[in-house]
Design an enzyme around this catalytic site. Sequence first.
Site, mmCIF file in Angstrom:
data_model
loop_
_atom_site.group_PDB
_atom_site.id
_atom_site.type_symbol
_atom_site.label_atom_id
_atom_site.label_comp_id
_atom_site.label_asym_id
_atom_site.label_seq_id
_atom_site.Cartn_x
_atom_site.Cartn_y
_atom_site.Cartn_z
ATOM 1 N N TYR A 141 0.712 -1.163 0.135
ATOM 2 C CA TYR A 141 0.092 0.114 -0.007
ATOM 3 C C TYR A 141 0.891 1.422 -0.101
ATOM 4 C CZ TYR A 141 -4.687 -1.961 0.677
ATOM 5 O OH TYR A 141 -5.717 -2.540 0.693
ATOM 6 N N LYS A 191 2.999 -15.645 2.406
ATOM 7 C CA LYS A 191 3.068 -16.482 1.214
ATOM 8 C C LYS A 191 4.508 -16.662 1.151
ATOM 9 C CE LYS A 191 1.432 -17.996 -2.621
ATOM 10 N NZ LYS A 191 0.630 -19.100 -2.682
ATOM 11 N N ASP A 223 -3.127 -18.485 0.766
ATOM 12 C CA ASP A 223 -4.122 -19.276 0.031
ATOM 13 C C ASP A 223 -4.979 -20.515 0.619
ATOM 14 O OD1 ASP A 223 -1.608 -20.562 -0.146
ATOM 15 O OD2 ASP A 223 -1.731 -20.855 -2.402
ATOM 16 N N ASP A 247 -6.324 -6.965 4.121
ATOM 17 C CA ASP A 247 -7.403 -6.719 3.383
ATOM 18 C C ASP A 247 -8.351 -7.410 2.828
ATOM 19 O OD1 ASP A 247 -8.922 -4.403 2.135
ATOM 20 O OD2 ASP A 247 -7.883 -4.606 0.236
ATOM 21 N N ASP A 251 -12.426 -9.122 4.438
ATOM 22 C CA ASP A 251 -13.681 -9.152 3.686
ATOM 23 C C ASP A 251 -14.392 -10.694 3.499
ATOM 24 O OD1 ASP A 251 -13.455 -6.454 3.006
ATOM 25 O OD2 ASP A 251 -14.159 -6.522 1.138
HETATM 26 C C1 IPM Z 1 -10.316 -1.489 3.876
HETATM 27 C C2 IPM Z 1 -10.560 -0.734 2.771
HETATM 28 C C3 IPM Z 1 -9.628 0.375 2.076
HETATM 29 C C4 IPM Z 1 -8.030 -0.606 2.169
HETATM 30 C C5 IPM Z 1 -9.769 0.790 0.952
HETATM 31 C C6 IPM Z 1 -11.120 1.722 1.012
HETATM 32 C C7 IPM Z 1 -8.710 1.923 0.479
HETATM 33 O O1 IPM Z 1 -11.061 -1.393 1.775
HETATM 34 O O2 IPM Z 1 -9.925 -0.659 4.910
HETATM 35 O O3 IPM Z 1 -10.209 -2.707 4.017
HETATM 36 O O4 IPM Z 1 -7.685 -1.195 1.280
HETATM 37 O O5 IPM Z 1 -7.601 -0.013 3.357
HETATM 38 MG MG MG Z 2 -11.041 -3.615 2.304
#
Ligand code: IPM
Ligand code: MG
Length: 365
Positions: A141, A191, A223, A247, A251
């Site tokens: 990032y 990884k 993975d 990240d 999710d």
């Molecule tokens: C998160 C989000 C952010 C990230 C995006 C919106 C830049 O996906 O906080 O998980 O990737 O950090």
């Molecule tokens: Mg995210």
Amino acid sequence: MQSDIAVLPGDGIGPEVTHEATKVLGKVADIFGHKFDFHEGLIGGISIDTTGVALTEETFEMARGCAAILFGATGGPKWDDIGGTMPSNRGLFRIRKELQLFANPRHIKMLPALVNCTPFKSETVEGVDLIILRELIGGLYFAEPRKQWSTAEGRQAVDTMFYTEAEIARVVRVGFELARGRRKRLMSVDKSNVLQTSSLWRKVATEVGKEYPDVELSHMYVDACTMELIRNPRELDVLVMDNTFGDILSDEGSMLCGSLGMAPSASLSGSPGGKVFGLYEPIHGTAPTIAGQDIANPLASILSAALLLRYSLELFDEALAVEAAVNAVLEEGYRTADIAEKGRQLIGTKEMGQRVADALTSSRN
Ligand code: IPM
Ligand code: MG
């Protein structure tokens, strides 16, 4: 207790959900006899529209001076060239980076009322209680070079994955500290069969592990971990990983508790304990397509406020009370659209926030 809390609602559904979280915090203050002073500021697209930048110096200084930050979400098609630059997120990235909020625990906890509201079998998700601890200010990032350019052979782009051992060690240490207060199991995810940064990550995690003989450390490739997370999530306690993997896996993990709308997070400048400074935000983004319609789920923001109480203010009973109130409202059957079983009566963002605030009152009566 008096505390200053910066409130940065941002864009899209950010303001709606954050409003409900401050409503609940206000109720906590009333019931438990605290005084929370909220300092609201602009961030993201709305700040670009109003001031020309995603975060002004004044707002940054205001937020830095508070005990904690409650953040909504930033971004949207109006400001962001998807796949290119995301100017509206610069404010958030600046806060994360300059205030050194390197440790990002994302809590995935199955609330009993929602056991039938996920895409998984109830026996898979029942009792799930895990933390994905994401390194937040390093890796892909932030490292340079990161750019796109054109050549005679076509366009090219580069991002850089870079970690120092100090960056790895400090977040792994937070993982051990968190695991120590829980089921004493830390899984480091990498990884290392391919990436040099991951190979270093695994070495450093193993070395730091020697300082925590009471915590069981294991390693897993990312993975394989994506499978493990949905195959056997009840066995998992704390998982620590780099920025990108965290990240993605957070999710995925959020689906275990019903919806992205249920998962809170804390971004901390150190290990929990001793009123660590932090920014608290739902994992979800701005969801522009449902913004302003009073249908977004405010519970991830409300649960983030509970983490704020726990980590930055060390108000443990108050944090538990908020979590219990959320569970009570869900037990009564109230649902926003993202977590509703078929046939449920839906309620909106505001009503959900109000019901949690009311449940808080009654839980102390
Ligand atoms: C998160 C989000 C952010 C990230 C995006 C919106 C830049 O996906 O906080 O998980 O990737 O950090
Ligand atoms: Mg995210």
